[in-house]
Design a protein around this motif. Structure first.
Motif, PDB file in Angstrom:
ATOM      1  N   ASN A   1       0.814  -1.217   0.000  1.00  0.00           N
ATOM      2  CA  ASN A   1       0.000   0.000   0.000  1.00  0.00           C
ATOM      3  C   ASN A   1       0.846   1.266   0.000  1.00  0.00           C
ATOM      4  O   ASN A   1       0.368   2.344  -0.331  1.00  0.00           O
TER       5      ASN A   1
ATOM      6  N   VAL B   1      -0.103  -7.133  -3.732  1.00  0.00           N
ATOM      7  CA  VAL B   1       0.177  -8.187  -2.761  1.00  0.00           C
ATOM      8  C   VAL B   1       0.011  -9.525  -3.459  1.00  0.00           C
ATOM      9  O   VAL B   1      -0.956  -9.732  -4.199  1.00  0.00           O
TER      10      VAL B   1
ATOM     11  N   TYR C   1      -5.734  -8.097  10.242  1.00  0.00           N
ATOM     12  CA  TYR C   1      -5.255  -6.717  10.377  1.00  0.00           C
ATOM     13  C   TYR C   1      -5.899  -6.006  11.566  1.00  0.00           C
ATOM     14  O   TYR C   1      -5.343  -5.051  12.104  1.00  0.00           O
TER      15      TYR C   1
ATOM     16  N   PRO D   1      -9.383  -8.007   4.876  1.00  0.00           N
ATOM     17  CA  PRO D   1      -8.154  -7.194   4.830  1.00  0.00           C
ATOM     18  C   PRO D   1      -7.371  -7.381   3.534  1.00  0.00           C
ATOM     19  O   PRO D   1      -6.475  -6.589   3.241  1.00  0.00           O
TER      20      PRO D   1
ATOM     21  N   GLY E   1      -2.522 -19.584  -9.556  1.00  0.00           N
ATOM     22  CA  GLY E   1      -1.543 -18.497  -9.552  1.00  0.00           C
ATOM     23  C   GLY E   1      -2.079 -17.199  -8.993  1.00  0.00           C
ATOM     24  O   GLY E   1      -2.595 -17.156  -7.876  1.00  0.00           O
ATOM     25  N   ALA E   2      -1.942 -16.133  -9.775  1.00  0.00           N
ATOM     26  CA  ALA E   2      -2.324 -14.795  -9.308  1.00  0.00           C
ATOM     27  C   ALA E   2      -3.823 -14.539  -9.434  1.00  0.00           C
ATOM     28  O   ALA E   2      -4.273 -13.420  -9.200  1.00  0.00           O
ATOM     29  N   ARG E   3      -4.588 -15.547  -9.830  1.00  0.00           N
ATOM     30  CA  ARG E   3      -6.044 -15.601  -9.724  1.00  0.00           C
ATOM     31  C   ARG E   3      -6.837 -14.778 -10.735  1.00  0.00           C
ATOM     32  O   ARG E   3      -7.849 -15.228 -11.243  1.00  0.00           O
TER      33      ARG E   3
ATOM     34  N   PHE F   1       3.547 -19.958  -8.664  1.00  0.00           N
ATOM     35  CA  PHE F   1       2.887 -19.484  -9.884  1.00  0.00           C
ATOM     36  C   PHE F   1       2.302 -18.088  -9.702  1.00  0.00           C
ATOM     37  O   PHE F   1       2.294 -17.280 -10.632  1.00  0.00           O
ATOM     38  N   ALA F   2       1.833 -17.808  -8.501  1.00  0.00           N
ATOM     39  CA  ALA F   2       1.322 -16.459  -8.231  1.00  0.00           C
ATOM     40  C   ALA F   2       2.468 -15.444  -8.303  1.00  0.00           C
ATOM     41  O   ALA F   2       2.333 -14.372  -8.901  1.00  0.00           O
TER      42      ALA F   2
ATOM     43  N   ARG G   1      -9.658  -1.942  15.314  1.00  0.00           N
ATOM     44  CA  ARG G   1      -9.012  -0.623  15.290  1.00  0.00           C
ATOM     45  C   ARG G   1     -10.043   0.484  15.108  1.00  0.00           C
ATOM     46  O   ARG G   1      -9.897   1.575  15.653  1.00  0.00           O
TER      47      ARG G   1
ATOM     48  N   GLU H   1       3.669 -15.078 -12.026  1.00  0.00           N
ATOM     49  CA  GLU H   1       2.783 -14.246 -12.847  1.00  0.00           C
ATOM     50  C   GLU H   1       2.936 -12.763 -12.516  1.00  0.00           C
ATOM     51  O   GLU H   1       3.081 -11.929 -13.408  1.00  0.00           O
TER      52      GLU H   1
ATOM     53  N   LYS I   1      -6.079  -5.463  -3.441  1.00  0.00           N
ATOM     54  CA  LYS I   1      -4.604  -5.408  -3.445  1.00  0.00           C
ATOM     55  C   LYS I   1      -3.956  -6.364  -4.425  1.00  0.00           C
ATOM     56  O   LYS I   1      -2.740  -6.498  -4.442  1.00  0.00           O
ATOM     57  N   ASP I   2      -4.747  -7.077  -5.229  1.00  0.00           N
ATOM     58  CA  ASP I   2      -4.148  -8.137  -6.024  1.00  0.00           C
ATOM     59  C   ASP I   2      -3.542  -7.602  -7.332  1.00  0.00           C
ATOM     60  O   ASP I   2      -3.402  -6.396  -7.534  1.00  0.00           O
TER      61      ASP I   2
ATOM     62  N   ILE J   1      -6.641 -16.711  10.107  1.00  0.00           N
ATOM     63  CA  ILE J   1      -5.270 -16.971   9.672  1.00  0.00           C
ATOM     64  C   ILE J   1      -4.989 -16.344   8.311  1.00  0.00           C
ATOM     65  O   ILE J   1      -3.975 -16.634   7.679  1.00  0.00           O
TER      66      ILE J   1
ATOM     67  N   ASP K   1      -6.556   0.692   0.853  1.00  0.00           N
ATOM     68  CA  ASP K   1      -5.717   0.198   1.944  1.00  0.00           C
ATOM     69  C   ASP K   1      -6.573  -0.034   3.183  1.00  0.00           C
ATOM     70  O   ASP K   1      -7.728   0.376   3.258  1.00  0.00           O
ATOM     71  N   ASN K   2      -5.977  -0.728   4.146  1.00  0.00           N
ATOM     72  CA  ASN K   2      -6.768  -1.123   5.313  1.00  0.00           C
ATOM     73  C   ASN K   2      -7.134   0.065   6.185  1.00  0.00           C
ATOM     74  O   ASN K   2      -8.120   0.009   6.926  1.00  0.00           O
ATOM     75  N   ASN K   3      -6.348   1.131   6.108  1.00  0.00           N
ATOM     76  CA  ASN K   3      -6.718   2.314   6.886  1.00  0.00           C
ATOM     77  C   ASN K   3      -8.020   2.910   6.365  1.00  0.00           C
ATOM     78  O   ASN K   3      -8.843   3.403   7.141  1.00  0.00           O
TER      79      ASN K   3
END
Lengths: 330, 331
Positions: free
Chosen positions: A202, A213, B60, B13, B194-196, A220-221, B65, A224, B17-18, B84, B30-32
């Motif tokens: 962030n 993130v 988070y 959280p 992978g990165a989905r 693999f993530a 918070r 990529e 961000k991906d 988790i 962001d989480n804030n």
């Protein structure tokens, strides 16, 4: 911004996959052996082991060639191996022998191989940011098409050099990718204690660069996301901050009593082991059998055993070589 | 409605961000900012007299918070569960809130977050606030209003008519129910999760939609482009993609990413219709994220349009109903 461009390969062939698997196994076994031999008193100084984080180094460096640079950290063995540094030379370097890649004068924390674009492990936390920016500026100025990847940890993200580096890279659109290996702890301090905001990615927003993130336990993530960031840098579109959430199996350094985390936490991450995940991926798709993968494991073990035997037999640098092959002449 | 209604909050959280911030122009939340949104929600809930909030204790500490910095009459307590940092956290929290008879659950996330919540929440209505990337299910709405809407439902000021059943897609492999999608289920040629995210047109084989929204980002946008007459109704869509097909359309596959897609066929689906996906190894993306790796080319994957999926609160309607009921009168 050409967000629709996407040059990173969408697939890996069998040979590439097996090569990446082998690299990950090399890192794991290198670190396991380093831990054992450090305990046996064979390695001077300190060692900080990378086991558990293999998917990050291999997922990123699989996109790089010798024209590309990386900067590393005190936990640098994995980065070296992933970038193609000679493993027997690394073993000898850890032992301080003259056959080491730095002729025994760098050791674990200053191991480097400029021919491979590996600009060095670094005992200074956050020391890699300015080096990576400089290397990226070189690549940009000379028009080599190279990129620089700066590996750093969650603790380093609180150093001033992090902010200076990201800002410089952003304003000069340097071909650099900042890869945060967020393993949850800066030495013994949990990230939620030392960071006001625990997603390092962030912070990219403050410099108007992309921040992403990614699951650092998933080869693999990482592959990529790193591929897209590296290709973006090569296209001249500037830096990216990539945060890989990962975990180290060993303590901060060998000898660390690791009183700051629980066995349950470690077990939970070991259950998601990155190398086992790649093994499963390969065998489930019948790209190789378990026996073939075991043969790779055994081959790596034999190579490492030979490397340690050779390093033990190799000489230390002679006293008259004290001032050669070092950066500063006295 | 009970005398002391309970409202749940599930704040993801990890949303926003991906990789879509890199390969597309996805917004970064962001989480804030999520903490700020939760504060506004709590202000709305507190003002209308909600007595208790139970929340997912995310890794988070978003709600924790948020509440720590406020003086509130309502009780804000974590669910007795350990998070988790996996999607299962949100599903578990939703299940627990449903078991506790929560009147309503506020969610912060994108389509992906709400998909996971929907797996666990049963008939508990959702007030879904967008903090994700592709957002057809949740709304981009001010947190205060979301809090007021949830409060209106909780205190009985919003009638049942302000809550609507949403369609969803049930995914089955070889006849066995495997997962659900709220908006879209897509088969891709990508060989791993992978990165989905799904963003390359070449990767896409088939698109199944639970609805044809009039304006949408992501794969759902294909529905509005190809089947405009079906927009806003209770029909879904089944679209087969073929990049060498002569019929080509432009669609916003991701934020800021307008792609040309070749279309082999497109048809509407009626509630209850089942689509048998084409055989062959693939990954199946649910609500924009690769989730299922299908390795066996003999496996039969089906997608069924289910009309009675999760219950979603219409935020405007709920706030209006509360106003009509006199909830906002102070004298």
């Amino acid at each position: 911004m050409s967000a629709t461009q996407s040059a990173a390969p969408a697939a890996l062939d069998r040979d590439q996959l097996l090569d990446m698997y082998r690299r990950m196994v090399e890192i794991r076994q290198f670190e396991d052996a380093a831990g054992k031999n450090f305990a046996a008193g064979m390695i001077p100084g300190f060692v900080h082991l990378y086991a558990g984080e293999e998917a990050v180094a291999v997922g990123v460096c699989s996109h790089l060639t010798d024209r590309d640079y990386i900067t590393s950290t005190h936990r640098g063995h994995g980065h070296c191996i992933a970038k193609g540094v000679d493993i027997p030379g690394m073993v000898a370097e850890l032992m301080g022998k003259s056959t080491g890649v730095c002729k025994g004068k760098g050791g674990s924390m200053h191991i480097a191989d400029l021919h491979k674009g590996m600009l060095g492990a670094n005992g200074i936390v956050g020391g890699g940011f300015p080096l990576a920016c400089g290397a990226a500026l070189t690549a940009k100025t000379l028009g080599t098409g190279g990129v620089a990847v700066c590996f750093f940890g969650d603790g380093a993200s609180n150093q001033g050099t992090f902010h200076e580096g990201l800002n410089l890279a952003a304003i000069w659109k340097l071909p650099v990718v900042f890869v945060c290996e967020n393993n949850g702890y800066a030495e013994a301090t949990p990230v939620h204690y030392h960071c006001s905001a625990t997603d390092i990615a962030n912070r990219a927003g403050a410099y108007e660069i992309p921040g992403v993130v990614v699951d650092g336990l998933d080869l693999f993530a990482v592959y990529e996301a790193a591929g897209e960031a590296i290709e973006r840098a090569r296209r001249g579109e500037g830096p990216t901050l990539l945060e890989a959430k990962t975990y180290r199996y060993y303590g901060h350094f060998q000898g660390d009593q690791v009183t700051y985390r629980t066995e349950e936490e470690l077990a939970r991450f070991r259950d998601r082991d990155a190398i086992q995940a790649v093994r499963d991926f390969i065998t489930e798709r019948s790209l190789a059998t378990a026996d073939e993968l075991n043969a790779i494991d055994q081959d790596v073990t034999a190579e490492l055993d030979a490397a340690w035997d050779d390093a033990k037999a190799a000489p230390f640098p002679a006293p008259e070589e004290t001032l050669t092959d070092v950066y500063v002449a006295y | 409605m009970t005398a002391a209604p309970l409202v749940g909050i599930i704040a993801n959280p990890a949303s926003g961000k991906d990789i879509r911030r890199l390969i597309a122009l996805g917004s970064s939340i962001d989480n804030n900012e999520k903490i700020n949104i939760v504060r506004r929600m709590l202000a709305g809930l507190d003002a209308l007299g909600v007595a208790a909030v139970a929340y997912m204790p995310d890794t988070y500490g978003i709600v924790q918070r948020a509440a720590a910095a406020m003086t509130l009459r309502l009780d804000v307590s974590p669910l007795p569960m350990a998070c988790i940092g996996v999607p299962g956290d949100s599903e578990e929290a939703a299940r627990r809130l449903a078991d506790m008879d929560a009147a309503v659950i506020l969610t912060l996330g994108g389509d992906g977050t709400n998909r996971v919540v929907a797996r666990g929440c049963g008939a508990t209505p959702l007030v879904a606030v967008s903090t994700g990337t592709n957002n057809v299910f949740p709304r981009l709405v001010e947190g205060t209003l979301a809090g007021l809407a949830a409060a209106a439902v909780a205190i009985g000021a919003a009638p049942e008519a302000t809550i609507r059943r949403q369609p969803c897609l049930a995914i089955a492999i070889d006849g066995e129910r495997r997962d659900l999608a709220l908006i879209d289920a897509v088969t891709t040629r990508q060989g791993w999760i992978g990165a989905r995210a799904v963003w390359r047109p070449d990767d896409i084989r088939e698109v199944v939609l639970s609805r044809v929204p009039s304006a949408a980002i992501g794969l759902a946008s294909l529905g509005a482009v190809l089947l405009p007459e079906a927009r806003g109704g209770d029909t879904g869509a089944y679209i087969v993609v073929d990049q060498i097909a002569p019929h080509r359309v432009l669609a916003p596959l991701a934020p800021g990413v307008l792609s040309e897609i070749g279309i082999a066929s497109a048809r509407t689906l009626a509630p209850g219709d089942e689509v048998i996906l084409r055989p062959g190894p693939c990954t199946i993306a649910l609500d924009g994220e690769r989730e299922i790796e299908l390795l066996d080319d003999r496996a039969a994957a089906t997608v069924t349009l289910v009309p009675d999926g999760p219950r979603l609160v219409d935020i405007d309607a709920a706030v209006n109903a509360a106003a009509a009921a006199g909830v906002f009168r102070v004298a």
